[in-house]
Design a protein around this motif. Structure first.
Motif, PDB file in Angstrom:
ATOM      1  N   ARG A 268       9.171  -8.577  23.360  1.00  0.00           N
ATOM      2  CA  ARG A 268       8.803  -9.188  22.083  1.00  0.00           C
ATOM      3  C   ARG A 268      10.063  -9.826  21.503  1.00  0.00           C
ATOM      4  NH1 ARG A 268       8.769  -7.701  16.631  1.00  0.00           N
ATOM      5  NH2 ARG A 268       6.977  -8.480  15.428  1.00  0.00           N
ATOM      6  N   VAL A 269      10.054 -11.160  21.335  1.00  0.00           N
ATOM      7  CA  VAL A 269      11.274 -11.885  20.977  1.00  0.00           C
ATOM      8  C   VAL A 269      10.996 -13.010  19.983  1.00  0.00           C
ATOM      9  CG1 VAL A 269      12.388 -11.383  23.198  1.00  0.00           C
ATOM     10  CG2 VAL A 269      11.051 -13.481  22.923  1.00  0.00           C
ATOM     11  N   HIS A 270      12.068 -13.449  19.325  1.00  0.00           N
ATOM     12  CA  HIS A 270      11.999 -14.614  18.450  1.00  0.00           C
ATOM     13  C   HIS A 270      12.279 -15.895  19.234  1.00  0.00           C
ATOM     14  CE1 HIS A 270      13.177 -11.158  15.906  1.00  0.00           C
ATOM     15  NE2 HIS A 270      12.445 -11.735  14.971  1.00  0.00           N
ATOM     16  N   ASP A 271      13.204 -15.825  20.175  1.00  0.00           N
ATOM     17  CA  ASP A 271      13.686 -16.993  20.912  1.00  0.00           C
ATOM     18  C   ASP A 271      13.017 -17.037  22.281  1.00  0.00           C
ATOM     19  OD1 ASP A 271      15.092 -18.976  22.239  1.00  0.00           O
ATOM     20  OD2 ASP A 271      17.042 -18.372  21.444  1.00  0.00           O
ATOM     21  N   VAL A 272      11.893 -17.730  22.364  1.00  0.00           N
ATOM     22  CA  VAL A 272      11.116 -17.759  23.599  1.00  0.00           C
ATOM     23  C   VAL A 272      11.793 -18.605  24.674  1.00  0.00           C
ATOM     24  CG1 VAL A 272       8.940 -18.567  24.621  1.00  0.00           C
ATOM     25  CG2 VAL A 272       8.925 -17.247  22.490  1.00  0.00           C
ATOM     26  N   ALA A 273      12.364 -19.730  24.299  1.00  0.00           N
ATOM     27  CA  ALA A 273      12.957 -20.631  25.292  1.00  0.00           C
ATOM     28  C   ALA A 273      14.070 -19.940  26.080  1.00  0.00           C
ATOM     29  CB  ALA A 273      13.481 -21.890  24.618  1.00  0.00           C
ATOM     30  N   ARG A 274      15.008 -19.301  25.374  1.00  0.00           N
ATOM     31  CA  ARG A 274      16.086 -18.598  26.064  1.00  0.00           C
ATOM     32  C   ARG A 274      15.528 -17.443  26.895  1.00  0.00           C
ATOM     33  NH1 ARG A 274      19.238 -19.608  21.164  1.00  0.00           N
ATOM     34  NH2 ARG A 274      21.130 -20.807  21.656  1.00  0.00           N
ATOM     35  N   THR A 275      14.553 -16.742  26.351  1.00  0.00           N
ATOM     36  CA  THR A 275      13.979 -15.598  27.063  1.00  0.00           C
ATOM     37  C   THR A 275      13.269 -16.031  28.339  1.00  0.00           C
ATOM     38  OG1 THR A 275      13.704 -14.389  24.986  1.00  0.00           O
ATOM     39  CG2 THR A 275      12.385 -13.652  26.864  1.00  0.00           C
ATOM     40  N   ARG A 276      12.604 -17.158  28.276  1.00  0.00           N
ATOM     41  CA  ARG A 276      11.931 -17.664  29.475  1.00  0.00           C
ATOM     42  C   ARG A 276      12.946 -17.914  30.593  1.00  0.00           C
ATOM     43  NH1 ARG A 276       8.201 -23.183  29.835  1.00  0.00           N
ATOM     44  NH2 ARG A 276       7.523 -22.898  31.996  1.00  0.00           N
ATOM     45  N   ALA A 277      14.100 -18.492  30.257  1.00  0.00           N
ATOM     46  CA  ALA A 277      15.128 -18.737  31.262  1.00  0.00           C
ATOM     47  C   ALA A 277      15.691 -17.429  31.803  1.00  0.00           C
ATOM     48  CB  ALA A 277      16.250 -19.589  30.660  1.00  0.00           C
ATOM     49  N   THR A 278      15.958 -16.487  30.907  1.00  0.00           N
ATOM     50  CA  THR A 278      16.473 -15.188  31.327  1.00  0.00           C
ATOM     51  C   THR A 278      15.511 -14.505  32.293  1.00  0.00           C
ATOM     52  OG1 THR A 278      17.700 -14.867  29.268  1.00  0.00           O
ATOM     53  CG2 THR A 278      17.133 -12.884  30.522  1.00  0.00           C
ATOM     54  N   LEU A 279      14.233 -14.503  31.938  1.00  0.00           N
ATOM     55  CA  LEU A 279      13.246 -13.791  32.754  1.00  0.00           C
ATOM     56  C   LEU A 279      12.948 -14.506  34.071  1.00  0.00           C
ATOM     57  CD1 LEU A 279      10.755 -12.548  30.026  1.00  0.00           C
ATOM     58  CD2 LEU A 279      12.527 -11.246  31.222  1.00  0.00           C
ATOM     59  N   ALA A 280      13.139 -15.814  34.105  1.00  0.00           N
ATOM     60  CA  ALA A 280      12.950 -16.524  35.372  1.00  0.00           C
ATOM     61  C   ALA A 280      13.914 -15.979  36.422  1.00  0.00           C
ATOM     62  CB  ALA A 280      13.161 -18.023  35.179  1.00  0.00           C
ATOM     63  N   VAL A 281      15.144 -15.695  35.989  1.00  0.00           N
ATOM     64  CA  VAL A 281      16.138 -15.145  36.912  1.00  0.00           C
ATOM     65  C   VAL A 281      15.840 -13.677  37.218  1.00  0.00           C
ATOM     66  CG1 VAL A 281      18.589 -14.645  37.238  1.00  0.00           C
ATOM     67  CG2 VAL A 281      17.886 -16.770  36.117  1.00  0.00           C
ATOM     68  N   VAL A 282      15.567 -12.904  36.178  1.00  0.00           N
ATOM     69  CA  VAL A 282      15.301 -11.470  36.380  1.00  0.00           C
ATOM     70  C   VAL A 282      14.072 -11.273  37.271  1.00  0.00           C
ATOM     71  CG1 VAL A 282      14.631  -9.314  35.257  1.00  0.00           C
ATOM     72  CG2 VAL A 282      16.389 -10.749  34.238  1.00  0.00           C
ATOM     73  N   ASN A 283      13.006 -12.015  36.990  1.00  0.00           N
ATOM     74  CA  ASN A 283      11.793 -11.862  37.792  1.00  0.00           C
ATOM     75  C   ASN A 283      12.023 -12.258  39.248  1.00  0.00           C
ATOM     76  OD1 ASN A 283      10.206 -10.921  35.639  1.00  0.00           O
ATOM     77  ND2 ASN A 283       9.708 -12.998  34.968  1.00  0.00           N
ATOM     78  N   ALA A 284      12.867 -13.255  39.457  1.00  0.00           N
ATOM     79  CA  ALA A 284      13.190 -13.657  40.833  1.00  0.00           C
ATOM     80  C   ALA A 284      13.956 -12.537  41.551  1.00  0.00           C
ATOM     81  CB  ALA A 284      14.002 -14.941  40.830  1.00  0.00           C
ATOM     82  N   ILE A 285      14.873 -11.897  40.828  1.00  0.00           N
ATOM     83  CA  ILE A 285      15.654 -10.806  41.413  1.00  0.00           C
ATOM     84  C   ILE A 285      14.756  -9.620  41.765  1.00  0.00           C
ATOM     85  CG2 ILE A 285      17.454  -9.096  40.966  1.00  0.00           C
ATOM     86  CD1 ILE A 285      18.824 -11.255  39.217  1.00  0.00           C
ATOM     87  N   THR A 286      13.900  -9.234  40.812  1.00  0.00           N
ATOM     88  CA  THR A 286      13.086  -8.029  41.017  1.00  0.00           C
ATOM     89  C   THR A 286      11.944  -8.244  41.995  1.00  0.00           C
ATOM     90  OG1 THR A 286      11.752  -8.620  39.055  1.00  0.00           O
ATOM     91  CG2 THR A 286      13.620  -7.122  38.723  1.00  0.00           C
ATOM     92  N   SER A 287      11.597  -9.490  42.273  1.00  0.00           N
ATOM     93  CA  SER A 287      10.489  -9.754  43.198  1.00  0.00           C
ATOM     94  C   SER A 287      10.953  -9.888  44.649  1.00  0.00           C
ATOM     95  CB  SER A 287       9.747 -11.030  42.791  1.00  0.00           C
ATOM     96  OG  SER A 287      10.593 -12.167  42.903  1.00  0.00           O
ATOM     97  N   VAL A 288      12.264  -9.882  44.874  1.00  0.00           N
ATOM     98  CA  VAL A 288      12.780 -10.024  46.249  1.00  0.00           C
ATOM     99  C   VAL A 288      12.509  -8.736  47.034  1.00  0.00           C
ATOM    100  CG1 VAL A 288      14.867 -10.231  47.635  1.00  0.00           C
ATOM    101  CG2 VAL A 288      14.579 -11.641  45.586  1.00  0.00           C
TER     102      VAL A 288
END
Length: 288
Positions: A268-288
């Motif tokens: 749950r965040v205020h800054d969606v744009a930055r969070t989307r970028a952060t999670l794109a990397v995290v999700n890529a890492i955790t899905s490997v």
């Protein structure tokens, strides 16, 4: 990350494939995080639409501040704040809308206006009718841990065992909801980062978020712009930092990444744009 499916009206959320983003819209004049910038319905609606364009999977609309030492607002005033926003968003946006409230009447009318989820930061303690309301409305409900009330929660919070105490609290809240008729599959749990916790408590809580998977329910975490981040980053001469500063935004993303790596289903965040970028990397890492 365990997988779950949550039905929110006409929307279905697949939880576990990636970390979803809940965008915050505070329709309040005294929010610590945005200084009341979206207090008018038009500004709140415009902000919500922008958050969806930036990648929000859920919108959370709130009309009562829960910042430390805040006082509650009346039911009619809260309804006047949130209903025009929910009504204005229910058609145009293609994501589920959550109503952030502790009042059953506000939740019921918000659902009638188009909300498809209830976010109760008191975990059913403020209004005894909230669980029944969620059950009758057939919408998911988020149950959050908070020690005390917003007005008292930061007055020397103490725990015997932080994670065990919070986990027990959330388990009890979940059982009360189920006893009132809420489907167990419609419950999301939030350990309540920043709500009745010291800086050390918050850091430990994020580090140990994976221990809450034992409750067998989707997890939500909300570290956005919280005091513990501002305290860690501020200059020793400062009493606090501007929650809208770039430094706090960066610190928030570090906390978001840590929470996502621990397997939370929603941030749950205020800054969606930055969070989307952060999670794109995290999700890529955790899905490997």
């Amino acid at each position: 990350m365990p997988s779950y499916t949550i039905t929110c009206g006409s929307h279905t959320l697949a939880l576990g494939q990636r970390t979803l983003i809940m965008g915050i819209v505070n329709v309040t004049p005294d929010s610590f995080s945005d200084g009341g910038r979206f207090f008018s319905p038009d500004r709140a609606i415009a902000q919500a639409v922008q958050l969806v364009e930036e990648g929000a999977d859920i919108l959370d609309i709130g009309g009562e501040s829960t910042r430390p030492f805040s006082d509650p607002v009346g039911e009619s005033e809260e309804l006047d704040r949130v209903l025009p926003v929910i009504e204005g968003l229910a058609g145009p946006v293609a994501v589920p809308i959550s109503i952030d409230t502790t009042k059953a009447t506000v939740a019921r009318q918000a659902v009638a206006a188009g909300a498809a989820m209830i976010n109760d930061v008191s975990a059913l303690r403020t209004d005894p009718e909230m669980a029944t309301t969620a059950a009758r409305c057939r919408v998911p409900i988020i149950l959050m841990h908070m020690k005390g009330t917003p007005n008292t929660m930061q007055v020397k919070p103490v725990y015997e065992d932080l994670v065990s105490d919070i986990r027990s609290f959330l388990s009890d809240a979940m059982n009360r909801a189920v006893a009132a008729g809420v489907e167990r599959s419609a419950i999301i749990l939030d350990p309540g980062i920043g709500f009745g916790k010291t800086i050390g408590h918050n850091l430990q809580l994020i580090r140990d978020l994976d221990r809450f998977h034992e409750l067998a329910a989707p997890l939500l975490a909300g570290p956005s712009r919280k005091m513990f981040i501002r305290h860690l980053l501020k200059d020793p001469s400062q009493s606090d930092m501007d929650p809208l500063s770039v430094e706090v935004a960066r610190g928030t993303q570090a906390a978001v990444a840590a929470a996502a790596m621990k397997g939370v289903h929603i941030v749950r965040v205020h800054d969606v744009a930055r969070t989307r970028a952060t999670l794109a990397v995290v999700n890529a890492i955790t899905s490997v």
